[in-house]
Design a protein around this motif. Structure first.
Motif, PDB file in Angstrom:
ATOM      1  N   ASP A 123       0.833  -1.202   0.000  1.00  0.00           N
ATOM      2  CA  ASP A 123       0.000   0.000   0.000  1.00  0.00           C
ATOM      3  C   ASP A 123       0.870   1.256   0.000  1.00  0.00           C
ATOM      4  O   ASP A 123       0.606   2.212  -0.744  1.00  0.00           O
ATOM      5  N   ILE A 124       1.911   1.259   0.811  1.00  0.00           N
ATOM      6  CA  ILE A 124       2.822   2.406   0.860  1.00  0.00           C
ATOM      7  C   ILE A 124       3.489   2.598  -0.500  1.00  0.00           C
ATOM      8  O   ILE A 124       3.596   3.726  -1.005  1.00  0.00           O
ATOM      9  N   LYS A 127       1.033   4.125  -2.939  1.00  0.00           N
ATOM     10  CA  LYS A 127       0.831   5.551  -2.646  1.00  0.00           C
ATOM     11  C   LYS A 127       2.017   6.377  -3.142  1.00  0.00           C
ATOM     12  O   LYS A 127       1.829   7.450  -3.725  1.00  0.00           O
ATOM     13  N   GLU A 128       3.216   5.898  -2.923  1.00  0.00           N
ATOM     14  CA  GLU A 128       4.396   6.618  -3.394  1.00  0.00           C
ATOM     15  C   GLU A 128       4.441   6.674  -4.915  1.00  0.00           C
ATOM     16  O   GLU A 128       4.853   7.671  -5.497  1.00  0.00           O
ATOM     17  N   ASN A 130       1.827   6.681  -6.884  1.00  0.00           N
ATOM     18  CA  ASN A 130       0.791   7.623  -7.304  1.00  0.00           C
ATOM     19  C   ASN A 130       1.201   9.060  -7.024  1.00  0.00           C
ATOM     20  O   ASN A 130       0.899   9.959  -7.802  1.00  0.00           O
ATOM     21  N   GLU A 131       1.884   9.300  -5.916  1.00  0.00           N
ATOM     22  CA  GLU A 131       2.316  10.652  -5.582  1.00  0.00           C
ATOM     23  C   GLU A 131       3.487  11.094  -6.446  1.00  0.00           C
ATOM     24  O   GLU A 131       3.496  12.202  -6.966  1.00  0.00           O
TER      25      GLU A 131
END
Length: 153
Positions: A123-124, A127-128, A130-131
């Motif tokens: 998940d992390i 997120k990274e 996507n960011e």
């Protein structure tokens, strides 16, 4: 190829270790006979050892000659193989291919993490991704640090 075959035949026929093994067996028999002689008459130990010196040296010389023949044949075989199969430079490790397919590699890593049950880490990473998009620098190094136990949970 003919050179390899001839070197192999020479190695197989002339340079086996059977002569060396036979010489070692003779040396062991010689040493056992001297041991038995000294055990039966301890007073003759210096004489038995003196008589043992020359035959033992000759036995070691024969063994050395046998091993030289084997070594010579092995060197000849090695030269024939080296001549036939020349050394080729190995390709260097490069991450250029992986850099071009960064998103696919990251996706494969996430899928692997999910299969391993590392949902939080996956998940992390998502997120990274996507960011940061493609701008994430040193993601290979971060992943290596995480695998080494320096980061993550």
């Amino acid at each position: 190829m003919e050179a390899i075959l001839s070197a192999h035949e020479q190695l197989a026929s002339h340079s086996n270790l059977s002569l060396a093994v036979a010489d070692v067996d003779k040396t062991i028999a010689l040493l056992e006979a001297a041991r038995d002689s000294v055990a039966s008459k301890p007073s003759t130990a210096p004489l038995a050892l003196a008589k043992l010196k020359q035959p033992l040296k000759a036995s070691f010389d024969r063994l050395d000659d046998d091993l030289k023949d084997v070594n010579k044949a092995l060197k000849s075989y090695e030269r024939a193989l080296d001549k036939k199969f020349k050394a080729v430079a190995l390709p260097t490790a490069s991450t250029e291919v992986m850099e071009e397919k960064r998103l696919l590699v990251l996706r494969a890593i996430v899928m692997h993490l999910l299969r391993e049950g590392r949902f939080e880490v996956a998940d992390i990473l998502v997120k990274e991704m996507n960011e940061g998009g493609n701008g994430t620098e040193d993601w290979f190094q971060e992943l290596a640090n995480w695998q080494a136990g320096d980061g993550g949970t």
